[in-house]
Scaffold this motif. Sequence first.
Motif, PDB file in Angstrom:
ATOM      1  N   ASP A   1      13.299  24.673 -10.869  1.00 22.51           N
ATOM      2  CA  ASP A   1      14.577  24.731  -9.774  1.00 22.51           C
ATOM      3  C   ASP A   1      14.863  23.531  -8.401  1.00 22.51           C
ATOM      4  OD1 ASP A   1      15.735  27.282 -10.566  1.00 22.51           O
ATOM      5  OD2 ASP A   1      14.012  28.195  -9.635  1.00 22.51           O
ATOM      6  N   ALA A   2      13.259  23.689  -8.650  1.00 25.31           N
ATOM      7  CA  ALA A   2      12.755  22.013  -8.200  1.00 25.31           C
ATOM      8  C   ALA A   2      13.223  21.875  -6.744  1.00 25.31           C
ATOM      9  CB  ALA A   2      13.635  20.830  -8.429  1.00 25.31           C
ATOM     10  N   ASP A   3      12.193  23.605  -5.738  1.00 29.74           N
ATOM     11  CA  ASP A   3      12.488  23.681  -4.421  1.00 29.74           C
ATOM     12  C   ASP A   3      12.091  22.541  -3.444  1.00 29.74           C
ATOM     13  OD1 ASP A   3      13.287  25.986  -5.366  1.00 29.74           O
ATOM     14  OD2 ASP A   3      11.312  26.823  -4.922  1.00 29.74           O
ATOM     15  N   CYS A   4      11.306  21.327  -3.966  1.00 35.19           N
ATOM     16  CA  CYS A   4      10.531  20.800  -3.184  1.00 35.19           C
ATOM     17  C   CYS A   4      11.806  18.772  -3.671  1.00 35.19           C
ATOM     18  CB  CYS A   4       9.257  20.104  -3.395  1.00 35.19           C
ATOM     19  SG  CYS A   4       9.004  19.017  -4.697  1.00 35.19           S
TER      20      CYS A   4
ATOM     21  N   ALA B   1       5.650  23.373  -7.343  1.00 36.75           N
ATOM     22  CA  ALA B   1       5.723  23.897  -9.506  1.00 36.75           C
ATOM     23  C   ALA B   1       6.529  24.407  -9.801  1.00 36.75           C
ATOM     24  CB  ALA B   1       4.284  24.506  -9.742  1.00 36.75           C
ATOM     25  N   THR B   2       7.957  24.524  -9.537  1.00 32.75           N
ATOM     26  CA  THR B   2       9.302  24.508  -9.920  1.00 32.75           C
ATOM     27  C   THR B   2       9.516  23.650 -10.846  1.00 32.75           C
ATOM     28  OG1 THR B   2      10.701  24.175  -7.916  1.00 32.75           O
ATOM     29  CG2 THR B   2       9.402  25.857  -7.629  1.00 32.75           C
ATOM     30  N   CYS B   3       9.630  23.408 -11.441  1.00 32.30           N
ATOM     31  CA  CYS B   3      10.267  22.005 -12.038  1.00 32.30           C
ATOM     32  C   CYS B   3       9.151  22.455 -13.699  1.00 32.30           C
ATOM     33  CB  CYS B   3      10.717  20.853 -11.574  1.00 32.30           C
ATOM     34  SG  CYS B   3       9.174  19.517 -11.315  1.00 32.30           S
TER      35      CYS B   3
ATOM     36  N   LEU C   1       4.929  18.785 -14.909  1.00 32.26           N
ATOM     37  CA  LEU C   1       5.956  18.702 -13.993  1.00 32.26           C
ATOM     38  C   LEU C   1       7.227  17.625 -13.839  1.00 32.26           C
ATOM     39  CD1 LEU C   1       4.037  19.209 -10.328  1.00 32.26           C
ATOM     40  CD2 LEU C   1       5.052  21.057 -11.877  1.00 32.26           C
ATOM     41  N   SER C   2       8.433  18.054 -14.732  1.00 32.15           N
ATOM     42  CA  SER C   2       9.549  17.340 -15.269  1.00 32.15           C
ATOM     43  C   SER C   2       8.932  16.150 -13.775  1.00 32.15           C
ATOM     44  CB  SER C   2      10.612  18.622 -15.521  1.00 32.15           C
ATOM     45  OG  SER C   2      11.356  19.408 -14.335  1.00 32.15           O
ATOM     46  N   CYS C   3       9.153  16.628 -12.754  1.00 35.36           N
ATOM     47  CA  CYS C   3      10.217  15.800 -11.419  1.00 35.36           C
ATOM     48  C   CYS C   3       8.597  14.645 -12.336  1.00 35.36           C
ATOM     49  CB  CYS C   3       9.766  15.916 -10.659  1.00 35.36           C
ATOM     50  SG  CYS C   3       7.425  16.485  -9.351  1.00 35.36           S
TER      51      CYS C   3
END
Length: 106
Positions: A37-40, A47-49, A84-86
């Motif tokens: 999701d990448a909320d940030c 931690a959505t990624c 984290l994928s980011c």
Amino acid sequence: MPKIIYVDHEGTERPIEAKNGETVMETAIKNSIPGIDADCGGACACATCHVYVDEAFMPKVGEPEDMEQSMLDFAENVQSNSRLSCQITVSDELDGLKVTTPESQH
């Protein structure tokens, strides 16, 4: 172009061609990969990624830095290969990288 293979918790694989210099998260968002999701927006502030990195690629992606490790504390079902994928930048060296999204993110 390197290929990143996104795997959902049920085992469905989605191979995507990625651009060098982008993050694994950016590539996922551009290609509507479920479970990331990448909320940030990639600021390493959530931690959505969260993904599990294929063990064969762990030496290439490296260990999370302190800030990323702090964010992983908010993720569910963290494992030794959690990242984290980011925070993973795509390069030719990562061609064939397989990342799996946790069931809790679906």
